[in-house]
Enzyme design. Sequence first.
Site, mmCIF file in Angstrom:
data_model
loop_
_atom_site.group_PDB
_atom_site.id
_atom_site.type_symbol
_atom_site.label_atom_id
_atom_site.label_comp_id
_atom_site.label_asym_id
_atom_site.label_seq_id
_atom_site.Cartn_x
_atom_site.Cartn_y
_atom_site.Cartn_z
ATOM 1 N N LYS A 13 37.904 39.145 34.926
ATOM 2 C CA LYS A 13 36.880 38.885 33.711
ATOM 3 C C LYS A 13 35.930 40.345 33.677
ATOM 4 C CE LYS A 13 35.225 35.170 35.202
ATOM 5 N NZ LYS A 13 35.855 34.992 36.504
ATOM 6 N N ARG A 88 30.704 27.217 31.918
ATOM 7 C CA ARG A 88 31.357 26.825 33.340
ATOM 8 C C ARG A 88 31.657 25.464 33.726
ATOM 9 N NH1 ARG A 88 30.729 31.998 36.076
ATOM 10 N NH2 ARG A 88 31.490 31.589 38.245
ATOM 11 N N ARG A 127 36.461 44.243 46.476
ATOM 12 C CA ARG A 127 35.640 44.645 45.590
ATOM 13 C C ARG A 127 34.312 45.512 46.041
ATOM 14 N NH1 ARG A 127 34.040 40.358 40.948
ATOM 15 N NH2 ARG A 127 33.388 39.135 42.787
ATOM 16 N N ARG A 160 29.306 42.270 46.859
ATOM 17 C CA ARG A 160 28.489 41.115 46.628
ATOM 18 C C ARG A 160 28.471 40.158 47.717
ATOM 19 N NH1 ARG A 160 30.931 39.036 40.961
ATOM 20 N NH2 ARG A 160 30.451 36.888 41.951
ATOM 21 N N ARG A 171 33.710 28.813 45.887
ATOM 22 C CA ARG A 171 33.707 29.260 44.409
ATOM 23 C C ARG A 171 34.920 28.661 43.908
ATOM 24 N NH1 ARG A 171 32.874 35.503 45.426
ATOM 25 N NH2 ARG A 171 33.227 35.605 43.083
HETATM 26 P P1 AP5 Z 1 36.602 41.507 38.503
HETATM 27 O O1 AP5 Z 1 37.125 41.663 37.175
HETATM 28 O O2 AP5 Z 1 35.186 41.937 38.953
HETATM 29 O O3 AP5 Z 1 36.691 39.673 38.813
HETATM 30 P P2 AP5 Z 1 35.898 38.586 37.800
HETATM 31 O O4 AP5 Z 1 36.869 37.772 37.139
HETATM 32 O O5 AP5 Z 1 34.703 38.947 37.109
HETATM 33 O O6 AP5 Z 1 35.150 37.576 39.050
HETATM 34 P P3 AP5 Z 1 34.004 37.278 39.702
HETATM 35 O O7 AP5 Z 1 34.081 37.103 41.153
HETATM 36 O O8 AP5 Z 1 32.877 38.326 38.951
HETATM 37 O O9 AP5 Z 1 33.697 35.929 38.898
HETATM 38 P P4 AP5 Z 1 32.816 34.725 39.417
HETATM 39 O O10 AP5 Z 1 33.141 33.788 38.505
HETATM 40 O O11 AP5 Z 1 33.306 34.158 40.805
HETATM 41 O O12 AP5 Z 1 31.545 35.259 39.410
HETATM 42 P P5 AP5 Z 1 30.130 35.389 38.626
HETATM 43 O O13 AP5 Z 1 29.483 36.612 38.817
HETATM 44 O O14 AP5 Z 1 30.649 34.838 37.117
HETATM 45 O O15 AP5 Z 1 37.672 41.711 39.354
HETATM 46 C C1 AP5 Z 1 37.563 41.442 40.963
HETATM 47 C C2 AP5 Z 1 38.074 42.532 41.907
HETATM 48 O O16 AP5 Z 1 39.578 42.735 41.340
HETATM 49 C C3 AP5 Z 1 37.536 43.921 41.543
HETATM 50 O O17 AP5 Z 1 37.340 44.655 42.558
HETATM 51 C C4 AP5 Z 1 38.609 44.749 40.606
HETATM 52 O O18 AP5 Z 1 38.659 45.914 40.609
HETATM 53 C C5 AP5 Z 1 39.935 43.924 40.888
HETATM 54 N N1 AP5 Z 1 40.685 43.777 39.751
HETATM 55 C C6 AP5 Z 1 40.467 43.346 38.428
HETATM 56 N N2 AP5 Z 1 41.371 43.197 37.930
HETATM 57 C C7 AP5 Z 1 42.677 43.409 38.597
HETATM 58 C C8 AP5 Z 1 44.155 43.511 38.264
HETATM 59 N N3 AP5 Z 1 44.595 43.155 36.958
HETATM 60 N N4 AP5 Z 1 44.895 44.028 39.107
HETATM 61 C C9 AP5 Z 1 44.314 44.534 40.386
HETATM 62 N N5 AP5 Z 1 42.966 44.198 40.674
HETATM 63 C C10 AP5 Z 1 42.098 43.992 39.943
HETATM 64 O O19 AP5 Z 1 29.378 34.179 39.068
HETATM 65 C C11 AP5 Z 1 28.655 34.323 40.393
HETATM 66 C C12 AP5 Z 1 27.701 33.211 40.967
HETATM 67 O O20 AP5 Z 1 26.758 33.001 39.723
HETATM 68 C C13 AP5 Z 1 28.601 31.725 40.643
HETATM 69 O O21 AP5 Z 1 29.291 31.402 41.836
HETATM 70 C C14 AP5 Z 1 27.582 30.577 40.407
HETATM 71 O O22 AP5 Z 1 26.811 30.370 41.533
HETATM 72 C C15 AP5 Z 1 26.499 31.446 39.501
HETATM 73 N N6 AP5 Z 1 26.812 31.444 38.132
HETATM 74 C C16 AP5 Z 1 27.492 32.130 37.023
HETATM 75 N N7 AP5 Z 1 27.773 31.856 35.727
HETATM 76 C C17 AP5 Z 1 27.158 30.486 36.021
HETATM 77 C C18 AP5 Z 1 27.516 29.237 34.885
HETATM 78 N N8 AP5 Z 1 27.766 29.645 34.037
HETATM 79 N N9 AP5 Z 1 26.961 27.933 35.635
HETATM 80 C C19 AP5 Z 1 26.618 27.880 36.660
HETATM 81 N N10 AP5 Z 1 26.514 28.899 37.833
HETATM 82 C C20 AP5 Z 1 26.839 30.009 37.350
HETATM 83 ZN ZN ZN Z 2 32.455 38.878 37.233
#
Ligand code: AP5
Ligand code: ZN
Length: 213
Positions: A13, A88, A127, A160, A171
């Site tokens: 994402k 979410r 990452r 992270r 997660r």
């Molecule tokens: P990347 O694109 O960074 O992945 P992502 O989908 O953004 O994954 P996240 O880990 O950021 O998602 P998340 O939902 O767990 O975390 P968030 O920050 O939202 O890609 C990952 C890696 O793979 C990178 O190194 C990239 O280079 C590589 N990559 C990407 N695409 C690739 C491909 N096609 N092929 C190969 N490699 C690839 O949330 C964190 C925390 O915040 C949650 O756990 C929760 O506690 C809280 N939180 C956030 N939003 C909410 C909400 N709405 N409600 C409640 N709690 C929330």
């Molecule tokens: Zn993300």
Amino acid sequence: RRLILIGPPGSGKGTQSPIIKDEYCLCHLATGDMLRAAVAAKTPLGLRAKEAMDKGELVSDDLVVGIIDEAMKKPSCQKGFILDGFPRTVIQAEKLDQMLEKQGTKIDKVLNFAIDDAILEERITGRWIHPSSGRSYHSKFAPPKVPGIDDVTGEPLIHREDDTPAVLKSRLEAFHKQTEPVINYYTKKGIVSNLHAEKTPEEIREEIAKALK
Ligand code: AP5
Ligand code: ZN
């Protein structure tokens, strides 16, 4: 356009967001990035969110809905936005619908980053992120020019804190239990496009372009 990106941790994402943002001139609202900034700044909101984030659990609905409500008021978000990591839970999705209804708008498209759990550990543990911009790299799949250094600013990259195999497990549990129902919620509205998130970033980018045609 008003878009939602939904998918498990590491599904891509945050990698696709800047591309979509630039191509369609949208504002990018990532609740995870906003929460991490609040934690780093030790704001009251950050202090409330930190415990859940460290454990890989979701932060309370009220807290994130408040953040999004505030962020969507920005003038730059009036023409359209990408929501990355929100909603979410079904409650968050319902609250979002109510907010948009008040403005006479609605969500146009939900991009579902569908991917097998087994692929995600390698993505997460490799990452690197540039904390102030949210730019992400991968030690194997998208390495920076100099290891540990941001290509654009020359500043150091970090891992992270929640990017460990143990926290990833919670997660993923939160995703399957609380977030998958959100995909069904939007599927019923007929606005979900499913992506093959295990493909390369370029291939996914093309799938997104087709979905948004
Ligand atoms: P990347 O694109 O960074 O992945 P992502 O989908 O953004 O994954 P996240 O880990 O950021 O998602 P998340 O939902 O767990 O975390 P968030 O920050 O939202 O890609 C990952 C890696 O793979 C990178 O190194 C990239 O280079 C590589 N990559 C990407 N695409 C690739 C491909 N096609 N092929 C190969 N490699 C690839 O949330 C964190 C925390 O915040 C949650 O756990 C929760 O506690 C809280 N939180 C956030 N939003 C909410 C909400 N709405 N409600 C409640 N709690 C929330
Ligand atoms: Zn993300």
